[in-house]
Design an enzyme around this catalytic site. Structure first.
Site, PDB file in Angstrom:
ATOM      1  CG  ASP A   1      -2.098   0.951   1.040  1.00 60.79           C
ATOM      2  OD1 ASP A   1      -1.858   2.128   0.726  1.00 60.79           O
ATOM      3  OD2 ASP A   1      -3.257   0.519   1.207  1.00 60.79           O
TER       4      ASP A   1
ATOM      5  CB  SER B   1      -6.269   2.434   0.109  1.00 59.85           C
ATOM      6  OG  SER B   1      -4.949   2.925   0.164  1.00 59.85           O
TER       7      SER B   1
ATOM      8  CB  THR C   1      -5.827  -2.872   0.752  1.00 58.37           C
ATOM      9  OG1 THR C   1      -5.407  -1.508   0.743  1.00 58.37           O
ATOM     10  CG2 THR C   1      -5.219  -3.624  -0.419  1.00 58.37           C
TER      11      THR C   1
ATOM     12  CD  GLU D   1      -3.090  -3.456   2.665  1.00 60.60           C
ATOM     13  OE1 GLU D   1      -3.729  -3.935   3.617  1.00 60.60           O
ATOM     14  OE2 GLU D   1      -3.228  -2.300   2.253  1.00 60.60           O
TER      15      GLU D   1
ATOM     16  CG  ASP E   1      -1.091   4.541   2.732  1.00 65.88           C
ATOM     17  OD1 ASP E   1      -0.870   5.286   1.753  1.00 65.88           O
ATOM     18  OD2 ASP E   1      -2.041   4.711   3.513  1.00 65.88           O
TER      19      ASP E   1
ATOM     20  CG  HIS F   1      -0.606   8.824   4.621  1.00 70.39           C
ATOM     21  ND1 HIS F   1      -1.197   9.777   3.836  1.00 70.39           N
ATOM     22  CD2 HIS F   1      -1.176   7.643   4.263  1.00 70.39           C
ATOM     23  CE1 HIS F   1      -2.092   9.201   3.029  1.00 70.39           C
ATOM     24  NE2 HIS F   1      -2.092   7.895   3.272  1.00 70.39           N
TER      25      HIS F   1
ATOM     26  CG  ASP G   1      -2.892   1.005  -2.636  1.00 67.77           C
ATOM     27  OD1 ASP G   1      -1.696   1.368  -2.535  1.00 67.77           O
ATOM     28  OD2 ASP G   1      -3.691   1.071  -1.690  1.00 67.77           O
ATOM     29  CG  HIS G   2      -2.270   4.879  -3.556  1.00 66.46           C
ATOM     30  ND1 HIS G   2      -1.434   5.329  -2.553  1.00 66.46           N
ATOM     31  CD2 HIS G   2      -3.292   4.245  -2.918  1.00 66.46           C
ATOM     32  CE1 HIS G   2      -1.933   5.006  -1.379  1.00 66.46           C
ATOM     33  NE2 HIS G   2      -3.052   4.328  -1.563  1.00 66.46           N
TER      34      HIS G   2
HETATM   35 MG    MG Z   1      -4.334  -0.640   2.489  1.00 67.49          MG
HETATM   36 ZN    ZN Z   2      -2.918   6.268   2.169  1.00 69.78          ZN
END
Ligand code: MG
Ligand code: ZN
Length: 376
Positions: free
Chosen positions: A48, A90, A143, A262, A267, A271, A309-310
């Site tokens: 993620d 997400s 996710t 995952e 992520d 962040h 996912d990004h």
């Molecule tokens: Mg996720």
């Molecule tokens: Zn995020």
């Protein structure tokens, strides 16, 4: 008389030669060729928020000691935008990767008209395969939820938890006790899952004697701690356990399996613009990738797809003083946002059918290709 018998002998000899020749040709035609076996098992791994710069930073911080990821035989790229935003969240990205449908940010397993869309795990389930999800945040978080549930808002985690109960998923390992047993409606979903035949545990150790059947681990109230805060080896260990149980269940059902793993917290660290945390989470995710690639090596017919996912944080690796003299000032890491960014993310594919992913793809193409590999 003697002449006739000689002719007869020639005819018999010729017939035998033709018969044996035919037999040989037919044998040669049935020798298996070296072509890749058909896809039986799929391990879909999602880091993620894991962009190319996050992977590069991890390589740099490891002095370029090879990551397991680098064993991938086929590399691709995917476009991550959602139906209503160039920058996906997400939930929309999870739905795209699970169901092959672009949707609005915040949607879990529903399209832009809020209609449920079948995800690849459900396709596998429908085909009689064993299925599972492994994560380090709550299993009801965006996710993994996208591979199980169908709700209009990612925040409706109580409802997503109930959809685990309604599914036929074999294993789900992660966090999320709050959404199963400390609910607004005071239902005890853990008890209901046990009634349905699941072995439920709050730790991996609790499943030490479980080698097949249905099982769930809810190892934290919501998410497990980050690696920097002591999560240790939950993700690779849970991946190993999930593969053990899914292999047994698939064998019993004379089928294959689908597993989504995952690396949830890359992520969160991105962040927070915390490079050390990003690297620690990617190394942890990469340990799970190694387990999946090793499994594919020893189980022909296994496809492993690793992607994100990004991208999160808009991470760049720069030399701010414009001096390219390595001896002077090598580099610095720079996050350009506390949110997500819109760049393409990498795909690493390994094992059976991996060549299909060596392209520039839409995120939605990935489950579509997986579905065709399972059903062709
Ligand atoms: Mg996720
Ligand atoms: Zn995020």
């Amino acid at each position: 008389m003697k002449k006739i018998s000689k002719t007869l002998r020639t005819v018999i000899e010729c017939t035998l030669v033709v018969l044996i020749g035919g037999l040989l040709i037919s044998l040669i035609n049935h020798i298996p060729t070296e072509k890749e076996p058909e896809v039986k098992n799929i391990i879909f791994m999602i880091g993620d928020g894991m962009g190319i710069s996050h992977i590069t930073a991890t390589m740099i911080e490891q002095d370029y000691a090879p990551l397991a990821l680098e064993r991938a035989e086929y590399i691709g790229l995917q476009k991550t935008y959602s139906a209503n935003n160039l920058i996906t969240d997400s939930a929309a990205a999870g739905t795209a990767l699970a169901a092959g449908t672009k949707t609005y940010n915040g949607a879990i397993g529903v399209d832009s008209d809020k209609q449920p869309v079948e995800n690849i795990r459900e396709v596998a389930e429908r085909l009689g395969m064993a299925t599972g999800v492994v994560a380090t945040y709550a299993v009801t978080h965006a996710t993994p939820a996208s591979f199980v549930g169908h709700v209009e808002s990612r925040h409706d985690q109580d409802r997503i938890a109930k959809q685990f109960l309604d599914s036929d998923i074999d294993v789900f390992f992660g966090g999320g006790q709050k959404f199963f047993s400390q609910r607004a409606d005071s239902l005890d979903l853990v008890a209901k899952l046990q009634e349905k035949g699941y072995t439920m545990s709050t730790s991996l150790e609790g499943l030490a004697d479980v080698h097949s059947g249905k099982a769930g681990i809810l190892a934290a109230r919501k998410g497990l701690p980050s690696i920097l805060k002591g999560r240790d080896t939950f993700l690779p260990d849970a991946t190993t356990k999930a593969l053990e149980i899914l292999t047994a269940n698939a064998k019993a059902a004379k089928s294959g399996f689908f597993l989504m793993v995952e690396g949830s917290q890359i992520d969160g660290e991105a962040h927070g613009n915390n490079l050390e945390g990003v690297v620690a989470e990617i190394l942890d995710f990469d340990a799970a990738v190694k387990i999946a690639f090793d499994y594919a090596d020893t189980h022909p017919g296994t496809l492993v797809v690793v992607t994100a996912d990004h991208e999160t944080g808009g991470l760049t690796i720069i030399n701010n003083n414009n001096r390219f003299d390595v001896a002077q000032n090598p580099y610095e890491y720079h996050f350009s946002t506390g949110g997500h960014s819109g760049g393409m993310v990498p795909i690493f594919a390994y094992g059976a059918g991996a060549d299909a992913f060596s392209r520039v793809l839409e995120n939605t193409d990935i489950p579509t290709i997986m579905k065709s590999l399972l059903t062709e």
